[in-house]
Design a protein around this motif. Structure first.
Motif, short mmCIF file in Angstrom:
data_model
loop_
_atom_site.label_atom_id
_atom_site.label_comp_id
_atom_site.label_asym_id
_atom_site.label_seq_id
_atom_site.Cartn_x
_atom_site.Cartn_y
_atom_site.Cartn_z
N UNK A 124 4.09 10.40 3.49
CA UNK A 124 4.63 9.31 2.74
C UNK A 124 5.94 9.51 2.12
N UNK A 139 -9.24 -3.89 -0.90
CA UNK A 139 -9.35 -2.62 -1.95
C UNK A 139 -9.73 -3.05 -3.16
N UNK A 188 -7.28 12.84 -3.53
CA UNK A 188 -8.18 11.57 -3.23
C UNK A 188 -7.83 11.43 -1.47
N UNK A 235 0.85 -1.35 0.04
CA UNK A 235 -0.01 0.11 0.04
C UNK A 235 0.91 1.27 -0.11
N UNK A 264 -4.78 11.50 0.30
CA UNK A 264 -3.43 11.49 0.87
C UNK A 264 -2.65 12.53 1.47
N UNK A 277 -8.22 2.86 -1.42
CA UNK A 277 -7.04 2.87 -0.26
C UNK A 277 -6.89 4.27 0.50
N UNK A 278 -7.16 5.31 -0.08
CA UNK A 278 -6.99 6.52 0.92
C UNK A 278 -7.88 6.70 1.88
N UNK A 279 -8.88 5.81 1.77
CA UNK A 279 -10.20 5.90 2.76
C UNK A 279 -10.39 4.88 3.55
N UNK A 280 -9.41 3.71 3.72
CA UNK A 280 -9.29 2.64 4.41
C UNK A 280 -8.08 2.58 5.24
N UNK A 283 -4.71 4.22 7.24
CA UNK A 283 -3.37 4.85 6.90
C UNK A 283 -2.94 3.85 5.90
N UNK A 284 -1.80 4.27 5.20
CA UNK A 284 -1.12 3.45 4.25
C UNK A 284 -0.02 3.09 4.62
#
Ligand SMILES: Nc1ncnc2c1ncn2[C@@H]1O[C@H](COP(=O)(O)OP(=O)(O)OP(=O)(O)O)[C@@H](O)[C@H]1O
Ligand SMILES: [Mg+2]
Lengths: 336, 248, 307
Positions: free
Chosen positions: A230, B125, A223, A205, A225, B106-109, B111-112
């Motif tokens: 990151x 996703x 979006x 991810x 982020x 992914x942006x809304x589930x 952090x990445x």
């Protein structure tokens, strides 16, 4: 790790096979050929191969931010230097006293120190660099790299610009660091591990986010982020990996000097990445190999090998797009 | 009467000598499709940029769900339920169609900061992303690269990405730009099917606007000169002169 | 720290600042107008120094050497622009950086092939070689004073050029609006070439002026170019005014830091600690300044208004 990451896995299904077979072949060759030559009594090529493998680690780490993250850092050699001095300074004190806190020959300690110091330096400078974009970013990374260069030039204790001789290599339990073969396989194993690590990162991810931010940062922000954090994390990871490579390099050369983090050294790292192509994790290894081969070949003809090298660099930029692995990818695509 | 979802008060933005947004006060009601029309350079994109947080206004406030969001970053606004599409297609060309939407999901589930598990095998996703693709009827192209798609398909993809963030309000900057009649019809249909999502639609294609909009605001030289139902706007003399006149 | 030493170091700092401005102005022009990053700018500085050295020996006079070296450097600038640089304007910055890095390697090796690996020192005529008494008891090398005055003169000339001439108008128009230059019917390619050559001359001039003090040597441009980058980063890339102010600021801070930082440190720490830490800190001082400026203003002190 049979598959190499690509930024576009769809086309990947086709070109993956060409590229990944090529990678496996290269890695096997790296494991076999230098060792065979060494067994035949010639130590020279094992030396070159060790340098290749160590520089490859650095180049792969640079590619994480440059190729996948779109952050054109021109100061990456600073981390090689930091890593090397994280070996040199503790061994210096282990021999000559003072600074008991870090005075040790322990390789584990050296590596941890190299990774932590590099990560911290990347965190501090990255926090500033990444507030800027484009040319600013290139020049600022360059300037911070040069700052570290001048810092070590000014440190008389550690030899200033004359450099520092590492009298005894790091001590790692179970590995005879003074045995060239053992040391080579330590570096080689590290390269495999780093390629695998970066491969996992790029496809995670997190990796998707930094690749997205490279493509279109505004899009990523809209979006939802926070691209800055990151990117900063990627910058720190790349710095830490390169610091590790620096610790290996310090052990390998046994002599370290500020020259190894001069901006020309950063330029060479960058050239390896571009030459090998930025779209694959493995690309920079090819670039590093080509670079070292070129260096050997050209310098066999003339001491002024920088001239043909410089011309080739210019021609590469003018005429080859995407580097070697870009070529490979295009080949795979037209075959498939 | 529905409640107001988005409201701007006296929004101002200047670029050197150009006033791109001039005291714009606008209300978007919950559930409506609110179109903003106006000639080239009227300041529509600049307005959307300020609403989405990409540009900071010089003065004025933006209220979303009653909360003042003027100072919030674009990413914060996204998490509050504001999504946008771009006038210039902004999809990730190197990624597949499905990857593009998955990245939006992914942006809304959470952090990445997940460094290890392959994102492309993550059903959390992939499944919602596929669902979004079905909504814009791109499911058959899921595994093609965005760069291999036609312009019209990319515009559809752009909508799917905005949808994937689970928005309350979508800011759409000329979704039909550069499309042929067939593609436009398909886009109109797609947008019509998204009931329940409030839309602020910037569009030049008048047929599309009259097909979709519940209300229309007209912008000229950075100022809103009229707001009303499609019929009212059509009948407005000032609008005819300033805008529709030259379009007809 | 006595006052006369401070004054002398102030003037030394000014001298460095003026040289930095000559380098930075060319960088900032090429960036502001062509959006081009030239790492090889320092090579033109080196080439200027070597031309000046050779021509000084050939003509027997530094002044003639310098005057003749200027068109020579311009020619090199032209050749580089026509052969390599102009093909790169449309590319991204990464390509600029890599190609001009290649240019540096070429320049360094070619210079070595032509002039040999040793540096060449450049003799000054007697008038310039002496010292002047500034105040009773304070003497300063004449030539350094000449550099400062010459540099300020060039800065004034550049200001006039950019603000009061047709070329300057084009430069300003180019910086703010490329299409407008095209619409005026001016050949943008020629404008770019001219600007690049101007930048080359400015960098070369800096090299010519420093050559009698240091000497012309291989790679002399590769160190100072980074400092010039710091200058334009701090000043705001593309801004002439920013380059000027930042160049003087950085010249002064660097010079003063190297001479007085240990004295300052001794006020707050032991002599020994001061003597070990001061060189390290003063080596990093301008970079720390850069970091601070960027942390507060990521676009530099004087970002150009329109880009
Ligand atoms: N970043 C910027 N810098 C300077 N001027 C700008 C900038 N962005 C927009 N403008 C100017 O602001 C005005 C409004 O532009 P904007 O893009 O918002 O118009 P628009 O209504 O979206 O036009 P179109 O229908 O062509 O998309 C124009 O005059 C434009 O030139
Ligand atoms: Mg617009």
């Amino acid at each position: 790790m049979a598959d190499v990451s690509t930024t576009d896995p769809a086309g990947g299904a086709r070109k993956l096979s060409v590229a990944s077979w090529f990678m496996v072949a290269c890695l096997v060759a790296l494991a076999v050929i230098p060792v065979a030559i060494y067994a035949g009594g010639n130590a020279f090529w094992l030396d070159i191969a060790t340098r290749l493998v160590v520089l490859s680690i650095a180049a792969v780490s640079l590619n994480l931010i440059l190729g996948f993250g779109g952050m054109v850092s021109f100061g990456h050699a600073a981390y090689l230097g930091i890593g090397a001095y994280c070996v040199g300074i503790p061994t210096y004190h282990a021999l000559f006293g003072e600074f008991e806190l870090i005075a040790t020959n322990s390789g584990i300690f050296h590596v941890i120190l190299a990774v932590i110091v590099s990560a911290v330096f990347a965190l501090i400078t990255g926090a500033i660099c990444l507030r800027t974009k484009g040319v600013y970013f290139i020049m600022i990374t360059m300037a911070f790299g040069q700052m570290i260069f001048y810092l070590f030039v000014s440190l008389e204790t550690y030899g200033a610009d004359d450099g520092l001789v590492i009298t005894s290599r790091s001590e790692i339990p179970g590995i005879d660091m003074d045995n060239p073969l053992a040391f080579y396989f330590l570096c080689y194993g590290s390269l495999l591990a780093v390629i695998y690590l970066v491969h996992r990162i790029v496809n995670s991810r997190f990796g998707m986010v930094i690749q997205g931010a490279k493509g279109n940062e505004d899009r990523m922000r809209s979006l939802g982020y926070s691209t800055y954090v990151y990117r900063l994390a990627a910058y720190v990871i790349a710095g830490a990996i390169c610091g590790y490579a620096g610790a290996l390099l310090g052990n390998f050369t046994s002599f370290i000097s500020p020259d190894m983090m001069d901006w020309a050294a950063s330029g060479e790292l960058m050239f390896m990445v571009i030459l090998g192509g930025t779209s694959m994790v493995f690309g920079p290894v090819i670039g590093a190999a080509l670079f070292l081969l070129l260096e050997q070949l050209l310098s066999a003809f003339t001491v002024h090998w920088h001239l043909p090298f410089g011309i080739m660099l210019i021609l590469t930029v003018l005429f080859v797009k995407g580097g070697i692995s870009g070529l490979l990818a295009r080949m795979g695509r037209s075959n498939g | 009467m529905a409640s107001t979802l988005l409201e701007t008060q006296e929004l101002q933005k200047r670029f050197g000598g150009v006033t791109a947004t001039d005291h714009v006060s606008l209300q978007v009601e919950e559930g409506e499709c609110h179109a903003v029309i106006g000639p080239n350079g009227a300041g529509k994109t600049t307005l959307i940029a300020q609403l989405s947080g990409m540009l900071a206004p010089d003065a004025g406030t933006i209220l979303f769900n009653g909360k003042n969001i003027t100072q919030l970053t674009a990413q914060r606004r996204s998490h509050m339920g504001l999504a946008r599409s771009f006038q210039i297609t902004s999809v990730f060309m190197g990624l597949t169609v499905l990857d593009n939407v998955a990245l939006a999901v992914q942006a809304h589930t959470g952090h990445s900061f997940h460094f290890w598990r392959p994102a492309r095998q993550d059903q959390a996703l992939r499944a919602p992303a596929m669902e979004m693709l079905e909504k814009v009827r791109l499911q058959d192209r899921a595994n093609d690269l965005a760069s291999e798609m036609s312009h019209g398909e990319r515009r559809q993809l752009e909508i799917a990405m905005a949808l994937a963030t689970g928005p309350h309000l979508m800011l759409l900057d000329e979704p039909m730009a550069g499309m042929g009649p067939e593609e436009t019809a398909r886009m109109v249909e797609t947008l019509k099917s998204l009931d329940g999502i409030t839309m602020l639609l910037v569009e030049h294609d008048m047929d599309a606007v009259f097909a979709l909009a519940d209300r229309i605001s007209v912008m000229v030289y950075g100022r809103l000169i009229a707001t009303g139902s499609p019929a009212e706007v059509r009948a407005n003399e000032e609008v005819r002169q300033a805008y529709l006149g030259e379009a007809a | 720290m006595d006052a006369s030493l401070v004054l002398i170091q102030f003037l030394n700092g000014m001298q460095l600042g003026v040289l930095l401005f000559l380098l930075a102005s060319g960088l900032t022009l090429t960036f502001g107008i062509m959006d081009f990053v030239n790492l090889a700018h320092g090579s033109l500085y080196m080439i200027g120094a070597f031309f000046c050295a050779s021509l000084t020996f050939w003509t027997g006079s530094f002044v003639w050497g310098l005057l003749l070296a200027i068109p020579c450097t311009a020619l090199v600038g032209l050749a580089v622009e026509l052969s390599v640089i102009r093909h790169l304007y449309a590319r991204d910055h990464l390509d600029h950086v890599l190609a001009t890095f290649g240019l540096i390697l070429c320049f360094d090796t070619l210079t070595q092939l032509i002039w040999g690996p040793e540096g060449i020192s450049v003799p000054l005529p007697d008038v310039l070689d002496g010292q002047v008494t500034l105040l009773p008891g304070i003497v300063f090398p004449t030539f350094r004073l000449v550099i400062i005055l010459g540099g300020l003169l060039v800065a004034g000339g550049l200001y006039w050029l950019v603000n009061h001439t047709k070329l300057g108008m084009l430069i300003r128009a180019g910086a703010s609006n490329r299409t407008m230059v095209g619409a005026l019917g001016i050949d943008i390619q020629t404008l770019f070439t001219a600007v690049f050559a101007l930048g080359a001359v400015l960098a070369g001039l800096a090299g010519m002026l420093i050559a009698p003090i240091t000497e012309a040597s291989i790679g002399m441009g590769n160190e100072i170019i980074i400092t010039a980058f710091v200058v334009i980063i701090v000043g705001g890339i593309g801004s002439m005014k920013g380059a000027f102010i930042a160049a003087l600021l950085i010249g002064l801070i660097d010079t003063m830091g190297r001479s007085f930082l240990d004295d300052l440190f001794k006020l707050v720490m032991s002599t020994e600690a001061a003597e070990t830490s001061a060189p390290a800190v003063s080596a990093m001082l301008i970079y720390i300044l850069m970091a601070v400026v960027l942390a507060i203003r990521p676009q530099g002190l004087f970002p150009p208004k329109v880009r």
